[in-house]
Motif scaffolding. Structure first.
Motif, mmCIF file in Angstrom:
data_model
loop_
_atom_site.group_PDB
_atom_site.id
_atom_site.type_symbol
_atom_site.label_atom_id
_atom_site.label_comp_id
_atom_site.label_asym_id
_atom_site.label_seq_id
_atom_site.Cartn_x
_atom_site.Cartn_y
_atom_site.Cartn_z
ATOM 1 N N TYR A 95 0.851 -1.200 0.000
ATOM 2 C CA TYR A 95 0.000 0.000 0.000
ATOM 3 C C TYR A 95 0.881 1.242 0.000
ATOM 4 N N ASP A 96 0.366 2.300 -0.600
ATOM 5 C CA ASP A 96 1.170 3.500 -0.805
ATOM 6 C C ASP A 96 1.065 4.513 0.331
ATOM 7 N N GLU A 97 -0.113 4.608 0.972
ATOM 8 C CA GLU A 97 -0.358 5.704 1.905
ATOM 9 C C GLU A 97 -1.178 5.235 3.101
ATOM 10 N N ALA A 98 -0.959 5.883 4.249
ATOM 11 C CA ALA A 98 -1.825 5.725 5.421
ATOM 12 C C ALA A 98 -2.033 7.109 6.025
ATOM 13 N N TRP A 99 -3.280 7.515 6.161
ATOM 14 C CA TRP A 99 -3.632 8.823 6.717
ATOM 15 C C TRP A 99 -4.237 8.603 8.103
ATOM 16 N N CYS A 100 -3.710 9.258 9.117
ATOM 17 C CA CYS A 100 -4.112 9.061 10.509
ATOM 18 C C CYS A 100 -4.880 10.283 11.016
ATOM 19 N N GLY A 101 -5.970 10.025 11.742
ATOM 20 C CA GLY A 101 -6.885 11.088 12.115
ATOM 21 C C GLY A 101 -6.594 11.746 13.454
ATOM 22 N N GLU A 102 -7.376 12.802 13.731
ATOM 23 C CA GLU A 102 -7.329 13.525 15.000
ATOM 24 C C GLU A 102 -8.747 13.704 15.534
ATOM 25 N N HIS A 103 -9.006 13.150 16.709
ATOM 26 C CA HIS A 103 -10.298 13.328 17.368
ATOM 27 C C HIS A 103 -10.083 13.312 18.873
ATOM 28 N N HIS A 104 -11.007 13.917 19.598
ATOM 29 C CA HIS A 104 -10.788 14.108 21.028
ATOM 30 C C HIS A 104 -11.995 13.742 21.879
ATOM 31 N N SER A 105 -13.023 13.128 21.286
ATOM 32 C CA SER A 105 -14.233 12.835 22.051
ATOM 33 C C SER A 105 -15.027 11.737 21.344
ATOM 34 N N ALA A 106 -16.159 11.376 21.923
ATOM 35 C CA ALA A 106 -17.155 10.457 21.352
ATOM 36 C C ALA A 106 -16.787 8.982 21.451
ATOM 37 N N GLY A 107 -15.599 8.641 22.012
ATOM 38 C CA GLY A 107 -15.347 7.281 22.427
ATOM 39 C C GLY A 107 -14.785 6.299 21.431
ATOM 40 N N SER A 108 -14.917 6.535 20.128
ATOM 41 C CA SER A 108 -14.487 5.550 19.129
ATOM 42 C C SER A 108 -13.196 5.927 18.419
ATOM 43 N N GLU A 109 -13.077 7.171 18.015
ATOM 44 C CA GLU A 109 -11.913 7.622 17.239
ATOM 45 C C GLU A 109 -10.868 8.143 18.226
ATOM 46 N N ILE A 110 -9.976 7.232 18.656
ATOM 47 C CA ILE A 110 -9.185 7.487 19.859
ATOM 48 C C ILE A 110 -7.787 8.028 19.591
ATOM 49 N N SER A 111 -7.505 8.502 18.408
ATOM 50 C CA SER A 111 -6.202 9.112 18.133
ATOM 51 C C SER A 111 -6.302 10.628 18.296
ATOM 52 N N ALA A 112 -5.657 11.157 19.326
ATOM 53 C CA ALA A 112 -5.674 12.601 19.564
ATOM 54 C C ALA A 112 -4.634 13.334 18.741
ATOM 55 N N SER A 113 -3.616 12.601 18.251
ATOM 56 C CA SER A 113 -2.529 13.254 17.518
ATOM 57 C C SER A 113 -2.064 12.385 16.365
ATOM 58 N N PRO A 114 -2.403 12.742 15.153
ATOM 59 C CA PRO A 114 -1.894 11.967 14.010
ATOM 60 C C PRO A 114 -0.370 12.022 13.928
ATOM 61 N N GLU A 115 0.211 13.134 14.378
ATOM 62 C CA GLU A 115 1.674 13.264 14.303
ATOM 63 C C GLU A 115 2.368 12.206 15.161
ATOM 64 N N LEU A 116 1.781 11.881 16.334
ATOM 65 C CA LEU A 116 2.397 10.863 17.185
ATOM 66 C C LEU A 116 2.295 9.481 16.549
ATOM 67 N N LEU A 117 1.145 9.152 15.976
ATOM 68 C CA LEU A 117 1.018 7.864 15.284
ATOM 69 C C LEU A 117 2.009 7.768 14.129
ATOM 70 N N ILE A 118 2.138 8.854 13.388
ATOM 71 C CA ILE A 118 3.058 8.866 12.246
ATOM 72 C C ILE A 118 4.495 8.665 12.713
ATOM 73 N N ALA A 119 4.864 9.330 13.799
ATOM 74 C CA ALA A 119 6.238 9.218 14.293
ATOM 75 C C ALA A 119 6.571 7.777 14.646
ATOM 76 N N VAL A 120 5.660 7.092 15.337
ATOM 77 C CA VAL A 120 5.912 5.694 15.702
ATOM 78 C C VAL A 120 5.871 4.803 14.461
ATOM 79 N N ALA A 121 4.854 4.984 13.622
ATOM 80 C CA ALA A 121 4.703 4.138 12.429
ATOM 81 C C ALA A 121 5.894 4.273 11.491
ATOM 82 N N SER A 122 6.468 5.451 11.426
ATOM 83 C CA SER A 122 7.593 5.663 10.506
ATOM 84 C C SER A 122 8.804 4.819 10.893
#
Length: 388
Positions: free
Chosen positions: A40-67
């Motif tokens: 796969y060519d790309e992965a886009w990581c989201g930013e959300h802060h509420s509502a219980g399901s979308e639990i990534s507050a910082s796409p930059e942190l996910l990207i840093a680890v995934a890289s």
């Protein structure tokens, strides 16, 4: 086809409330690793802060680890909610990631989709699109120019702001804005000459708006003297794939109800309204309405082809919304099947089929030549033995 379509995911991510969040985030990272291995060519990581399901507050942190766990896949913010952040820090963080990933980063900027996020910091949906437009303007100036930027509104006050580091990527890394049904996204994409993420491409309103979105981008680009590229247009869709339709249906029994309930009753995001009161109705809605495809690789190909035709000229990438309808093993199997059977049809890699057909057609004649050659060699050997 000569065009090589890119494939990727749009990872909000979605998880059932109440499950172990540490494990859920770890599996998100493992999924990106799996996609990297599958091509796969790309992965886009989201930013959300509420509502219980979308639990990534910082796409930059996910990207840093995934890289640090991947080799090839590009990693994007999908998206940074610009109304929540000072645009100078948004630009600073993405440039640092650009260096850390050696140019594998992408920047997606959006208004902030969940009203329950913004309300915690005094931002309402009435203001988010304006703040996106103003914040994105600042970010683009900082990234594209070394001149200082001064800007003031009701949320930010930048005075002679400059980036501490210049981008690693030359030319600049990919930048994109999201769109569902409104013209805000394509308007900004055309204004700045960047890409478009059509997140609601398969909703009724989003599907009807596909060709309109491109028209808006071209009109804005002409007005602002920029240029837009269909190769930087990404469509996001919902699919789950298995070797049979029956298996695909069994797979999504795991989590499709929770996902539908999230958009029916939890997330205040009416553009993603989805009907259905049970698993059977939900599967029927996805397949019968054109919202997505739950079934075989052939059905996934047909869904992409439908979007290609509706776009009136094509697009550069198809991103699968990572929905967690199936358990982790079935989810990985789905992505594997798509990579094996759907990618080749959109990336010009079906030459082996023609090679096999040519060999099939020529087999009788070539087999006869081969048999005669073996027979002749045998006769020569026997003749040699006779002379000894």
């Amino acid at each position: 086809m000569n065009h090589r379509m890119r494939f990727g995911i749009f990872l909000a991510p979605f998880h059932k409330p109440g499950i172990n969040p540490t494990l859920a985030l770890e599996q998100d990272l493992e999924l990106i690793q799996w996609l990297d291995r599958c091509g796969y060519d790309e992965a886009w990581c989201g930013e959300h802060h509420s509502a219980g399901s979308e639990i990534s507050a910082s796409p930059e942190l996910l990207i840093a680890v995934a890289s640090q766990r991947t080799r090839y896949i590009k990693l994007g913010t999908g998206v940074v909610s610009m109304s929540y952040h000072n645009p100078l820090w948004v630009a600073e963080r993405i440039v640092q990631l650009d260096h850390l990933t050696r140019g594998r980063v992408m920047l997606g900027m959006g208004p902030g989709s969940l009203p329950s996020d913004g309300i915690m910091i005094g931002v309402t949906q009435h203001d988010t699109r304006r703040l996106l437009e103003e914040g994105m303007g600042v970010v683009m100036q900082l990234l594209r120019s070394e001149e200082p930027v001064s800007f003031k509104n009701d949320r930010w006050n930048l005075q002679e702001a400059r980036l501490h580091l210049r981008p690693y990527s030359q030319p600049l890394f990919d930048i994109a804005v999201p769109a569902v049904a409104s013209p805000t996204g394509p308007k900004l994409a055309g204004m700045h000459g960047v890409g478009l993420l059509s997140i609601g491409a398969t909703t009724a309103a989003g599907f009807d708006a596909l060709a309109l979105h491109w028209d808006v981008m071209e009109q804005q680009a002409a007005h602002y003297k920029t240029s837009v590229d269909r190769n930087k247009w990404r469509l996001v869709g919902l699919v789950h794939c298995a070797e049979t339709m029956e298996q695909a249906y069994r797979d999504v029994e795991y989590g499709i109800e929770q996902w539908f309930d999230y958009f029916q009753a939890v997330a205040a995001f009416p553009q993603m309204a989805v009907p259905g009161n049970n698993v059977k109705e939900m599967i029927s809605f996805v397949n019968d309405s054109g919202f997505g495809a739950i079934g075989t690789p052939d059905m996934v190909h047909a869904q992409i082809d439908r979007l290609w035709q509706q776009s009136h000229g094509g697009f550069g990438a198809y991103l699968l919304l990572a929905h967690n309808w199936a358990n982790f093993d079935a989810t990985r199997k789905s992505y594997d099947l798509i990579a094996r059977h759907v990618f080749p049809q959109w990336q010009g890699q079906r030459s082996t089929l023609a090679a096999a057909e040519r060999a099939r057609a020529n087999r009788p004649a070539l087999a006869e030549v081969h048999s005669k050659a073996v027979e002749a060699a045998t006769q020569r050997f026997q003749a040699e033995l006779a002379t000894r």
